[in-house]
Design a protein around this motif. Sequence first.
Motif, PDB file in Angstrom:
ATOM      1  N   ARG A  64       0.800  -1.227   0.000  1.00 53.21           N
ATOM      2  CA  ARG A  64       0.000   0.000   0.000  1.00 53.21           C
ATOM      3  C   ARG A  64       0.836   1.282   0.000  1.00 53.21           C
ATOM      4  O   ARG A  64       0.462   2.268  -0.608  1.00 53.21           O
ATOM      5  CB  ARG A  64      -0.969  -0.003   1.209  1.00 53.21           C
ATOM      6  CG  ARG A  64      -2.084  -1.006   1.014  1.00 53.21           C
ATOM      7  CD  ARG A  64      -3.056  -0.997   2.173  1.00 53.21           C
ATOM      8  NE  ARG A  64      -3.975  -2.135   2.073  1.00 53.21           N
ATOM      9  CZ  ARG A  64      -4.815  -2.495   3.010  1.00 53.21           C
ATOM     10  NH1 ARG A  64      -4.874  -1.824   4.150  1.00 53.21           N
ATOM     11  NH2 ARG A  64      -5.614  -3.535   2.847  1.00 53.21           N
ATOM     12  N   TRP A  65       1.973   1.256   0.696  1.00 50.39           N
ATOM     13  CA  TRP A  65       2.822   2.447   0.711  1.00 50.39           C
ATOM     14  C   TRP A  65       3.295   2.798  -0.697  1.00 50.39           C
ATOM     15  O   TRP A  65       3.231   3.953  -1.125  1.00 50.39           O
ATOM     16  CB  TRP A  65       4.044   2.229   1.615  1.00 50.39           C
ATOM     17  CG  TRP A  65       4.051   3.130   2.813  1.00 50.39           C
ATOM     18  CD1 TRP A  65       4.070   2.748   4.114  1.00 50.39           C
ATOM     19  CD2 TRP A  65       4.038   4.566   2.808  1.00 50.39           C
ATOM     20  NE1 TRP A  65       4.058   3.856   4.927  1.00 50.39           N
ATOM     21  CE2 TRP A  65       4.036   4.990   4.157  1.00 50.39           C
ATOM     22  CE3 TRP A  65       4.006   5.531   1.817  1.00 50.39           C
ATOM     23  CZ2 TRP A  65       4.027   6.328   4.526  1.00 50.39           C
ATOM     24  CZ3 TRP A  65       3.986   6.876   2.177  1.00 50.39           C
ATOM     25  CH2 TRP A  65       4.001   7.260   3.520  1.00 50.39           C
ATOM     26  N   SER A  70       2.960   6.121  -5.622  1.00 52.60           N
ATOM     27  CA  SER A  70       2.819   6.220  -7.078  1.00 52.60           C
ATOM     28  C   SER A  70       1.543   6.984  -7.447  1.00 52.60           C
ATOM     29  O   SER A  70       1.520   7.726  -8.432  1.00 52.60           O
ATOM     30  CB  SER A  70       2.865   4.838  -7.743  1.00 52.60           C
ATOM     31  OG  SER A  70       1.690   4.108  -7.493  1.00 52.60           O
ATOM     32  N   LEU A  71       0.479   6.846  -6.637  1.00 47.63           N
ATOM     33  CA  LEU A  71      -0.751   7.606  -6.893  1.00 47.63           C
ATOM     34  C   LEU A  71      -0.520   9.108  -6.694  1.00 47.63           C
ATOM     35  O   LEU A  71      -1.007   9.928  -7.479  1.00 47.63           O
ATOM     36  CB  LEU A  71      -1.887   7.123  -5.969  1.00 47.63           C
ATOM     37  CG  LEU A  71      -2.502   5.771  -6.318  1.00 47.63           C
ATOM     38  CD1 LEU A  71      -3.381   5.266  -5.175  1.00 47.63           C
ATOM     39  CD2 LEU A  71      -3.336   5.844  -7.599  1.00 47.63           C
TER      40      LEU A  71
ATOM     41  N   VAL B  87       3.566   4.745 -13.415  1.00 47.76           N
ATOM     42  CA  VAL B  87       4.787   5.217 -12.754  1.00 47.76           C
ATOM     43  C   VAL B  87       5.865   4.122 -12.836  1.00 47.76           C
ATOM     44  O   VAL B  87       7.061   4.419 -12.923  1.00 47.76           O
ATOM     45  CB  VAL B  87       4.500   5.622 -11.288  1.00 47.76           C
ATOM     46  CG1 VAL B  87       5.763   6.058 -10.575  1.00 47.76           C
ATOM     47  CG2 VAL B  87       3.484   6.761 -11.249  1.00 47.76           C
ATOM     48  N   GLY B  88       5.433   2.872 -12.852  1.00 50.27           N
ATOM     49  CA  GLY B  88       6.373   1.762 -13.020  1.00 50.27           C
ATOM     50  C   GLY B  88       7.069   1.817 -14.372  1.00 50.27           C
ATOM     51  O   GLY B  88       8.254   1.501 -14.481  1.00 50.27           O
ATOM     52  N   VAL B  89       6.328   2.219 -15.384  1.00 46.57           N
ATOM     53  CA  VAL B  89       6.912   2.346 -16.724  1.00 46.57           C
ATOM     54  C   VAL B  89       7.932   3.488 -16.740  1.00 46.57           C
ATOM     55  O   VAL B  89       9.014   3.357 -17.317  1.00 46.57           O
ATOM     56  CB  VAL B  89       5.800   2.585 -17.786  1.00 46.57           C
ATOM     57  CG1 VAL B  89       6.407   2.749 -19.170  1.00 46.57           C
ATOM     58  CG2 VAL B  89       4.794   1.444 -17.774  1.00 46.57           C
ATOM     59  N   ASP B 159      11.189   4.032  -3.595  1.00 45.02           N
ATOM     60  CA  ASP B 159      11.979   5.212  -3.234  1.00 45.02           C
ATOM     61  C   ASP B 159      12.771   5.749  -4.424  1.00 45.02           C
ATOM     62  O   ASP B 159      12.911   6.950  -4.592  1.00 45.02           O
ATOM     63  CB  ASP B 159      12.971   4.879  -2.109  1.00 45.02           C
ATOM     64  CG  ASP B 159      12.242   4.761  -0.774  1.00 45.02           C
ATOM     65  OD1 ASP B 159      11.125   5.284  -0.678  1.00 45.02           O
ATOM     66  OD2 ASP B 159      12.794   4.145   0.131  1.00 45.02           O
ATOM     67  N   MET B 160      13.273   4.802  -5.230  1.00 47.07           N
ATOM     68  CA  MET B 160      14.062   5.168  -6.402  1.00 47.07           C
ATOM     69  C   MET B 160      13.323   6.146  -7.318  1.00 47.07           C
ATOM     70  O   MET B 160      13.929   6.946  -8.009  1.00 47.07           O
ATOM     71  CB  MET B 160      14.377   3.911  -7.217  1.00 47.07           C
ATOM     72  CG  MET B 160      15.335   2.970  -6.565  1.00 47.07           C
ATOM     73  SD  MET B 160      17.039   3.544  -6.709  1.00 47.07           S
ATOM     74  CE  MET B 160      17.330   3.316  -8.470  1.00 47.07           C
ATOM     75  N   LEU B 161      11.990   6.044  -7.324  1.00 40.16           N
ATOM     76  CA  LEU B 161      11.178   6.855  -8.238  1.00 40.16           C
ATOM     77  C   LEU B 161      11.168   8.326  -7.879  1.00 40.16           C
ATOM     78  O   LEU B 161      10.929   9.170  -8.720  1.00 40.16           O
ATOM     79  CB  LEU B 161       9.727   6.376  -8.218  1.00 40.16           C
ATOM     80  CG  LEU B 161       9.421   5.063  -8.885  1.00 40.16           C
ATOM     81  CD1 LEU B 161       8.042   4.618  -8.505  1.00 40.16           C
ATOM     82  CD2 LEU B 161       9.548   5.203 -10.385  1.00 40.16           C
ATOM     83  N   PHE B 162      11.351   8.622  -6.599  1.00 37.99           N
ATOM     84  CA  PHE B 162      11.068   9.969  -6.135  1.00 37.99           C
ATOM     85  C   PHE B 162      12.314  10.736  -5.704  1.00 37.99           C
ATOM     86  O   PHE B 162      12.228  11.674  -4.950  1.00 37.99           O
ATOM     87  CB  PHE B 162      10.042   9.900  -4.996  1.00 37.99           C
ATOM     88  CG  PHE B 162       8.839   9.090  -5.376  1.00 37.99           C
ATOM     89  CD1 PHE B 162       7.880   9.638  -6.214  1.00 37.99           C
ATOM     90  CD2 PHE B 162       8.688   7.785  -4.948  1.00 37.99           C
ATOM     91  CE1 PHE B 162       6.780   8.890  -6.596  1.00 37.99           C
ATOM     92  CE2 PHE B 162       7.584   7.041  -5.327  1.00 37.99           C
ATOM     93  CZ  PHE B 162       6.629   7.596  -6.160  1.00 37.99           C
ATOM     94  N   ARG B 163      13.471  10.263  -6.170  1.00 37.65           N
ATOM     95  CA  ARG B 163      14.690  10.955  -5.789  1.00 37.65           C
ATOM     96  C   ARG B 163      14.789  12.307  -6.479  1.00 37.65           C
ATOM     97  O   ARG B 163      14.317  12.464  -7.589  1.00 37.65           O
ATOM     98  CB  ARG B 163      15.899  10.088  -6.145  1.00 37.65           C
ATOM     99  CG  ARG B 163      16.052   8.968  -5.142  1.00 37.65           C
ATOM    100  CD  ARG B 163      17.351   8.266  -5.331  1.00 37.65           C
ATOM    101  NE  ARG B 163      17.479   7.734  -6.700  1.00 37.65           N
ATOM    102  CZ  ARG B 163      18.468   6.935  -7.077  1.00 37.65           C
ATOM    103  NH1 ARG B 163      19.354   6.552  -6.226  1.00 37.65           N
ATOM    104  NH2 ARG B 163      18.558   6.493  -8.315  1.00 37.65           N
TER     105      ARG B 163
END
Lengths: 163, 163
Positions: A64-65, A70-71, B87-89, B159-163
Amino acid sequence: MADSRSSVQSPCAACKLLRRRCVIDCIFAPYFPADQTLMFSSVHKIFGASNVSKMLQELPENKRWDAVRSLVYEANARIEDPVYGCVGVIFLLQQEVVRLQTQLMQAQAEIMRLQVQGWKPGMITSGIRKLDNFHEEPGNTCFTKEVIHQSIDTASGVDMLFR
Amino acid sequence: MADSRSSVQSPCAACKLLRRRCVIDCIFAPYFPADQTLMFSSVHKIFGASNVSKMLQELPENKRWDAVRSLVYEANARIEDPVYGCVGVIFLLQQEVVRLQTQLMQAQAEIMRLQVQGWKPGMITSGIRKLDNFHEEPGNTCFTKEVIHQSIDTASGVDMLFR
């Protein structure tokens, strides 16, 4: 002892924004603490609290986190760019991948040519110059709204995304 | 003569799904024709009809088609992958860009070395082999749900997504 439906002392950001009682097992409370109203208001504006609640309930707790983050990312991208949202970022990254693949193939061809023909002054200079320019080009990883729109317009609309 | 609130003969996909009267100036009708119920049900499930309606109304008409298509893309990505959605893409494409940039720099270094040192048999062979492998690696542009999750798990979470 309080049961699971009792309200907690400080309501979470979601319950505060929705002006409702925050129960102990509130689905939003672990992910939207009281000081994160802006984060919740973004996902509420784009997805709606009811849809977010449903999406979270359908996931195991340990996922969920990641889903919330991502949302939030997706919602902020849609607020920033109401036409393309984060699909615009996907489009630009796809273009970047194609551009880098092309440059890599050119470099590969240059190396091959060197391997076959050996070193001749002047032969490689143009290739090196081309590759050097890559690092000077702006916006390789950070895309502004203007860059996305300009780029998608250049590519004859959003059709490019769905090929 | 019928006014703009009159219902049309065949309701659009949205009004059909929401079981409501489809008026002539229905905001959904131009983008969700009667045979596109699946397309509408995706955006309704993820964003909610009311939010989609609001988003479209806030845009100029010439931007609404692109917005609808990007919303459908985003909704389908979220249905396919409820944790990361599109966001995964983005995450995978960012990884791909970094990988290609690294390979390009290696190739650039190889060309520079050739320019400085000239051709010596055996010196370039390892570089060529590395670059050749790139084209043999699977999944450079098409990412499955499994690949995305595996890749994000490997990178210690979202976490990697939001650096």
